[in-house]
Design an enzyme around this catalytic site. Structure first.
Site, PDB file in Angstrom:
ATOM      1  N   ASP A 182       0.805  -1.125  -0.021  1.00 26.37           N
ATOM      2  CA  ASP A 182      -0.164   0.077  -0.019  1.00 26.37           C
ATOM      3  C   ASP A 182       0.953   1.250   0.139  1.00 26.37           C
ATOM      4  OD1 ASP A 182      -2.834   0.688   0.527  1.00 26.37           O
ATOM      5  OD2 ASP A 182      -2.138   1.901   2.043  1.00 26.37           O
TER       6      ASP A 182
ATOM      7  N   GLU B 113       2.007  -0.286  -4.502  1.00 25.31           N
ATOM      8  CA  GLU B 113       1.102   1.040  -5.221  1.00 25.31           C
ATOM      9  C   GLU B 113       2.096   2.202  -4.963  1.00 25.31           C
ATOM     10  OE1 GLU B 113      -3.123   2.669  -3.999  1.00 25.31           O
ATOM     11  OE2 GLU B 113      -1.736   2.424  -2.387  1.00 25.31           O
TER      12      GLU B 113
END
Ligand code: GLC
Length: 575
Positions: A216, A273
């Protein structure tokens, strides 16, 4: 024979992730086994045969760890336990075993830019004299300002979910940094103890049997040496923080250290990400020689339908040549070194068919198939987001009360307070809200789409009566069947995995065409990316005489391409 034994007998070939298709599950919205209205791990386990039937190789689970659920699990309070909403560690072990038994792998979401403010680390850090004080970003008020007053925040940065990135903590008289919600304080990766604790936790998960990590907002872990104000923007109180913070000076060093401490020699799949990453950055990160990550998620192609320099809510029409140009830049940029991840949507983005296709009744199925064809035939690892494989559409919510996502809700109320019109805001939300992707998975045409026996946490899209997995699986011409075929093509034709990409007709407003070439095999992909017929300019594409038609949305016919018609031709057989 135990599952682990079977697994050990089938070692993964190198680069197995290049020929894989990943399926993303947003556990909250996938399948609810206990009737509380929220999806859970036993629900996912009950659907592993569905995943096997689709043919995907890897399942990425959005976070299921202990969490106060401020951001639906992206605010973790215990990295090595499961939130009771989703089940228990034993439930997860059962899921991992069920996937492995069927030859599928599992990727965990790794949210380590920040924790929950309810994580024990942050609770300790709140004490000014705690050894963990430096595990987060604590700063005094801006010089000359009274702590806790308007404008006293250490910098002028705006959080991703509205308001300042700085939360005042009365107890210690200082502020802590949160690039997302105030319940998601940023970890201080400059502190080696933080990094060691993260690597230990990652190794714990690898030992438990997971096959990789989706990381993330991983390009936010290294912050600039000095935290300074961003440029002032007329009419706005704060300055966007990501520009000031992303891709900090130690990013590569941290990723390389993580590789050494956790990933080396384990042949896992890793995807980072990276909002704001350029193709140049991605090439560095995914260059195998540098030992960082396998691939990254770019945000460029999902930012083209917003006013440039504006926010995601500032809608703008996206001409096809602009989209093609961007995807082409990533294909070219990572052609020789590195690797692409390919996606149209995920839990943060609107539904692909509503955004890039045409979700009206006459075109939904063909546009969903054509989007799948174009994406899966690009070079890279494709990601399928739950429901995409049956052509699920945006939520079509019409009032703010329908929304649950904190990004959408905070944005709405803040913008209303600044004088924006509610109708305009609702329009943007209907197009861009993250909740579009989060409505419950539509399994069948029974009550609540077969998602739950209770009341779902987010309203089921009423179109579940027609759009659902049971109907799609019973129809050999469905979007689901098309995705099954796309996934099989990857297995049978090395050119799909490794072929060189070349974009054709870059300026064409309707047609998306390209070739992939490997040794003597050439694929030609031609797609009408519009709801009108499209004439292929004479002589603009390779001759398909004698070619094998591998997959098409329509039975071939002379004349222009029909709306959302697409074809994959194999021009020369591999030798
Ligand atoms: C990532 C996640 C998103 C989350 C945010 C903060 O962008 O995909 O869902 O809100 O990070 O963790």
């Amino acid at each position: 024979m135990t599952v682990d034994f079977v697994h050990a007998q089938n070692p993964r070939p190198d680069n197995w992730w290049k020929s894989s298709v990943v399926y993303q599950i947003y556990p909250r919205s996938f399948a609810d086994s206990n009737g509380d209205g929220v999806g859970d791990i036993p629900g996912i386990t009950s659907k592993v045969d569905y995943l096997a039937q689709l043919g995907v190789d890897v399942v990425w689970l959005s976070p299921v760890y202990s969490s106060p659920q401020d951001d639906n699990g992206y605010d973790i309070s215990d990295y090595t336990d499961i939130d009771q909403t989703f089940g228990t560690l034993e439930h997860l072990d059962t899921l991992i075993a069920a996937l492995h038994e069927r030859g599928m792998k599992i990727v965990m979401d790794l949210v380590v830019n920040h924790t929950s403010d309810e994580h024990a680390w942050f609770q300790e850090s709140r004490q000014k004299d705690s050894p963990k004080r430096d595990w987060y970003w604590w700063r005094p008020a801006r010089a000359g300002h009274q702590p806790g007053t308007d404008g006293a925040e250490p910098t002028n940065w705006e959080a991703a979910f509205s308001g300042s990135t700085w939360q005042y903590d009365e107890q210690s008289g200082e502020y802590y940094l949160h690039l997302f919600s105030r319940k998601q304080p940023d970890l201080n990766w400059e502190n080696p103890e933080v990094r060691a604790a993260i690597y230990e936790m990652m190794n714990w998960w690898v030992d438990r049997g997971v096959d990789g990590f989706r990381m993330d907002v991983i390009n936010l872990i290294s912050k600039p040496r000095e935290l300074v104000d961003g440029p002032e923007i007329p009419g706005r109180k704060y300055s966007p923080s990501f520009h000031a913070v992303a891709n900090g000076p130690r990013l590569h060093e941290f990723l390389n250290e993580m590789y050494r401490e956790v990933l080396a020699g384990k042949n896992l799949i890793t995807v980072g990400e990276m909002p704001g990453a350029t193709v140049e950055l991605a090439r560095l990160v995914t260059d195998p020689a540098r030992r960082e990550l396998n691939m990254v998620f770019t945000f460029e192609h999902v930012s083209l339908d917003q006013v440039q320099g504006g926010a995601k809510w500032d809608l703008q029409h996206l001409p096809l040549p602009v989209l093609k140009d961007n995807l082409n830049a990533w294909q070219m940029g990572l052609a020789e070194v590195g690797w692409n991840s390919l996606y149209w949507n995920n839990h943060d983005q609107p539904r692909a068919v509503s955004r890039f296709g045409d979700d009206s009744a006459p075109h939904r199925i063909n546009s969903a198939k054509t989007l799948g064809t174009v994406l899966h035939m690009h070079k890279g690892t494709p990601y399928v987001y739950q429901g995409e494989e049956i052509g699920m559409t945006n939520a079509s919510f019409t009032t703010i009360e329908h929304y649950q996502d904190l990004e959408s809700v905070n944005h709405y109320y803040e913008a209303v307070s600044l004088g924006q019109q509610a109708e305009d805001l609702l329009l943007s939300l209907a197009v861009k809200s993250r909740d579009n992707a989060r409505t419950p998975m539509q399994w069948d045409d029974t009550h609540q789409a077969g998602f739950t026996q209770g009341i779902p946490w987010l309203t089921v899209n009423p179109n579940y009566v027609a759009i659902n997995a049971a109907a799609a699986m019973a129809d050999s011409d469905s979007v689901f069947a098309h995705y099954q075929k796309l996934i099989k093509l990857r297995r049978h034709h090395p050119v799909v995995v490794d072929g060189w990409y070349r974009l054709l007709l870059p300026e064409h407003e309707q047609i998306f065409a390209f070739t992939r070439t490997l040794d003597s095999a050439m694929l030609l992909v031609v797609a009408n990316f519009s709801s009108e017929p499209a004439e292929v300019p004479a002589g603009s594409l390779p001759d398909i005489d004698g070619a094998e038609l591998l997959l098409a949305t329509h039975a071939p016919a002379p004349g222009p391409l029909r709306p959302w018609e697409s074809q994959i031709h194999l021009l020369r057989a591999a030798q």
